[in-house]
Design a protein around this motif. Structure first.
Motif, PDB file in Angstrom:
ATOM      1  N   UNK A 106      17.197  -7.107 -10.393  1.00 38.76           N
ATOM      2  CA  UNK A 106      16.535  -7.943 -11.400  1.00 38.76           C
ATOM      3  C   UNK A 106      15.191  -7.292 -11.710  1.00 38.76           C
ATOM      4  N   UNK A 107      15.034  -6.666 -12.865  1.00 42.98           N
ATOM      5  CA  UNK A 107      13.784  -5.983 -13.184  1.00 42.98           C
ATOM      6  C   UNK A 107      12.609  -6.964 -13.257  1.00 42.98           C
ATOM      7  N   UNK A 108      11.459  -6.511 -12.822  1.00 42.04           N
ATOM      8  CA  UNK A 108      10.259  -7.347 -12.871  1.00 42.04           C
ATOM      9  C   UNK A 108       9.946  -7.779 -14.302  1.00 42.04           C
ATOM     10  N   UNK A 109      10.210  -6.908 -15.272  1.00 40.38           N
ATOM     11  CA  UNK A 109       9.888  -7.254 -16.650  1.00 40.38           C
ATOM     12  C   UNK A 109      10.678  -8.472 -17.132  1.00 40.38           C
ATOM     13  N   UNK A 110      11.883  -8.687 -16.574  1.00 39.93           N
ATOM     14  CA  UNK A 110      12.644  -9.879 -16.941  1.00 39.93           C
ATOM     15  C   UNK A 110      11.998 -11.142 -16.377  1.00 39.93           C
ATOM     16  N   UNK A 111      11.385 -11.004 -15.200  1.00 36.43           N
ATOM     17  CA  UNK A 111      10.622 -12.125 -14.644  1.00 36.43           C
ATOM     18  C   UNK A 111       9.450 -12.465 -15.551  1.00 36.43           C
ATOM     19  N   UNK A 156       5.179 -24.335 -13.991  1.00 34.00           N
ATOM     20  CA  UNK A 156       5.108 -22.969 -14.503  1.00 34.00           C
ATOM     21  C   UNK A 156       3.837 -22.277 -14.032  1.00 34.00           C
ATOM     22  N   UNK A 157       2.747 -23.007 -13.902  1.00 34.08           N
ATOM     23  CA  UNK A 157       1.517 -22.444 -13.338  1.00 34.08           C
ATOM     24  C   UNK A 157       1.767 -21.944 -11.923  1.00 34.08           C
ATOM     25  N   UNK A 158       2.436 -22.757 -11.112  1.00 35.04           N
ATOM     26  CA  UNK A 158       2.739 -22.375  -9.725  1.00 35.04           C
ATOM     27  C   UNK A 158       3.650 -21.147  -9.709  1.00 35.04           C
ATOM     28  N   UNK A 159       4.673 -21.157 -10.560  1.00 35.51           N
ATOM     29  CA  UNK A 159       5.595 -20.014 -10.616  1.00 35.51           C
ATOM     30  C   UNK A 159       4.870 -18.739 -11.033  1.00 35.51           C
ATOM     31  N   UNK A 160       3.949 -18.857 -11.994  1.00 30.92           N
ATOM     32  CA  UNK A 160       3.204 -17.683 -12.446  1.00 30.92           C
ATOM     33  C   UNK A 160       2.277 -17.161 -11.348  1.00 30.92           C
ATOM     34  N   UNK A 161       1.659 -18.067 -10.598  1.00 28.80           N
ATOM     35  CA  UNK A 161       0.810 -17.643  -9.478  1.00 28.80           C
ATOM     36  C   UNK A 161       1.617 -16.827  -8.474  1.00 28.80           C
ATOM     37  N   UNK A 162       2.839 -17.276  -8.204  1.00 32.64           N
ATOM     38  CA  UNK A 162       3.668 -16.625  -7.189  1.00 32.64           C
ATOM     39  C   UNK A 162       4.340 -15.353  -7.692  1.00 32.64           C
ATOM     40  N   UNK A 163       4.706 -15.301  -8.963  1.00 35.78           N
ATOM     41  CA  UNK A 163       5.574 -14.222  -9.438  1.00 35.78           C
ATOM     42  C   UNK A 163       4.887 -13.161 -10.297  1.00 35.78           C
ATOM     43  N   UNK A 164       3.817 -13.516 -10.993  1.00 35.06           N
ATOM     44  CA  UNK A 164       3.157 -12.535 -11.862  1.00 35.06           C
ATOM     45  C   UNK A 164       2.238 -11.633 -11.048  1.00 35.06           C
ATOM     46  N   UNK A 165       2.400 -10.353 -11.230  1.00 32.44           N
ATOM     47  CA  UNK A 165       1.513  -9.394 -10.565  1.00 32.44           C
ATOM     48  C   UNK A 165       0.184  -9.316 -11.316  1.00 32.44           C
TER      49      UNK A 165
END
Length: 398
Positions: free
Chosen positions: A11-16, A181-190
């Motif tokens: 799963x490419x990071x760009x898809x995340x 979505x804020x929580x997900x972005x904190x965890x997943x976005x580099x």
């Protein structure tokens, strides 16, 4: 186990990034759209008029447009991840504050905060996607589809919750979407390195920066195309159900269903057309969309009954899916290190100018009738299509 793991597709990071960006745009749209269906309940509870609530909501949308430029500037200075997190956090907080507003003054103030917070998202999110994807039409098509999805699902959910539990509970739907979505972005976005880490923010707001971007012929031409397309979209979003009720005599429920069908079709077409624009060119897709939208409006003006309605909904569903391609064309005119500020500036310009669509169309319909008002929209898309074709045929390079 190891063989199975090795056999699974990665799963490419760009898809995340794309998934989180699309969800973030959806969240910032939902938080604003859930207010409209409950305006009667808000006016009754806060003891104010519809015009006063309308003024507060107009201010919210105006601040949303104005914050597109700072979004790009701050993304270039501090990195897009930080700006996206700030936007989602402020959207969730603003939505919650609006829901608990004790009076109209607080409601209006918190609505402005909600508009500004949501406005910080889009330019930074779009710039981040262009860093991850070489084929921006594909990425921005998916990204922009978050808007029609919000337009389809947000008001329906808000109307249902508002009817059962009140407008305050319905308003909290914005926070209920933005906070996860804020929580997900904190965890997943580099962490994203800033493009202009040493450039003072104040310099990017210099009037010379505005002149620099808008004096580029290709950027200026694309900005005009964006103004027309968003003007037409704004007019459609404001008056399409009313047009169907008053001009064709449809029941309000049927008109709303047709309205939702256009949003649903657009949500499907946006990523498809964006990907297609990477393969066959931006202008070919844009001209197709403009022709489809013009045909849809014309069918509803000239025809009657179910055939006209189906042709209109189909043409508009495809035609109004132009925004991802317009944004990709705009990004094509900007250098990589200009895409945050440049896109934010141009988006602010075209959103503010095209916001007149509601006023112009409403005034034309009231003063001269729906054929004139809708005919104006047909004329605008026709002229824009001719301009794009002429640009290509004459080799103007715009």
């Amino acid at each position: 186990m190891s063989r199975v793991t090795r056999g699974l597709p990665s799963w490419p990071y760009r898809n995340t990034v794309l998934a989180l960006a699309t969800g973030s745009f959806f969240a910032t749209m939902v938080a604003r759209l859930v207010l409209s269906p409950n305006v009667p309940a808000i006016t009754a509870d806060l003891g104010v008029s519809k015009s006063e609530v309308g003024l507060a909501l107009t201010g919210m949308w105006a601040l949303y447009a104005l914050f597109q430029f700072p979004s790009g500037v701050l993304g270039e200075r501090y990195g897009e991840r930080r700006v996206i997190l700030a936007a989602l956090g402020l959207t969730g907080a603003g939505s919650a504050l609006v829901a608990v507003a004790p009076g109209f003054g607080a409601f209006a103030l918190f609505a402005l905060c909600l508009g500004g917070g949501a406005g910080l998202y889009f330019s930074a999110g779009t710039a981040l996607l262009t860093r991850q994807f070489e084929k921006t039409g594909h990425a921005l098509g998916f990204h922009t589809a978050g808007g029609p999805l919000a337009g389809l699902l947000g008001p329906l959910a808000a109307a249902y919750v508002g009817t059962r539990y009140g407008w305050r509970a319905a308003t909290l739907l914005g926070a209920a979407v933005a906070v996860p979505l804020f929580v997900a972005a904190v965890l997943a976005l580099r962490e994203t390195p800033p493009v202009r880490p040493e450039t003072p923010v104040r310099e990017r707001f210099d009037p010379g920066v505005v002149v620099h971007y808008l004096s580029k012929p290709r950027t200026a031409f694309t900005t005009v195309v964006a103004v027309v397309t968003v003007f037409v979209w704004q007019s459609f979003a404001s008056f399409f159900p009313t047009f169907l009720v008053e001009y064709h005599g449809y029941a309000t429920g049927d008109a709303s269903a047709a309205f939702a069908a256009v949003f649903a079709l657009s949500a499907v077409c946006l990523p498809v057309l964006g990907t297609l624009s990477d393969r066959v060119g931006r202008d070919a897709v844009l001209v197709t969309c403009l022709v489809a939208a013009g045909t849809g409006f014309a069918a509803l003006l000239a025809g009657t009954g179910l055939p006209a309605l189906l042709a209109g909904v189909g043409g508009l569903g495809v035609g109004l899916s132009w925004m991802g391609t317009v944004q990709s064309r705009l990004m094509d005119t900007l250098a990589v290190d200009e895409r945050g500020t440049g896109f934010g500036l141009v988006r602010t310009v075209y959103m503010l100018v095209s916001s007149l669509g509601s006023v112009v169309t409403g005034t034309a319909a009231e003063a001269a009738g729906w054929p004139v008002a809708v005919g104006l929209l047909v004329g605008l898309v026709a002229v824009t299509a001719v301009a794009l074709v002429g640009n290509r045929a004459l080799g103007l390079g715009l």
